[in-house]
Design a protein around this motif. Sequence first.
Motif: not given
Length: 76
Positions: A16-18, A47-58
């Motif tokens: 959950p901390s992710v 956003l979740g897909v992008a982060v899952g593919r390595g994008a920085d969430p911020v």
Amino acid sequence: MNEWLAEASSALGLDPSVLDRDLVLDLTKDVAHAVARPAAPLTAYLLGVAVGRGADPVEAAERLSALARAREGAEG
């Protein structure tokens, strides 16, 4: 809401901390107000897909929020 997020994270096998809750809520607020309400959860998914593919969430959330705000400004 925190209980739900913990349950949902567990169901998906995630820590959950992710989740940066405020980051996602701010993004969806920007999109809902500047684009359309239905676009908010869909953008959060992207956003979740992008982060899952390595994008920085911020960085990704900031880029999407800026895009939404620019669109709002262009229509005003």
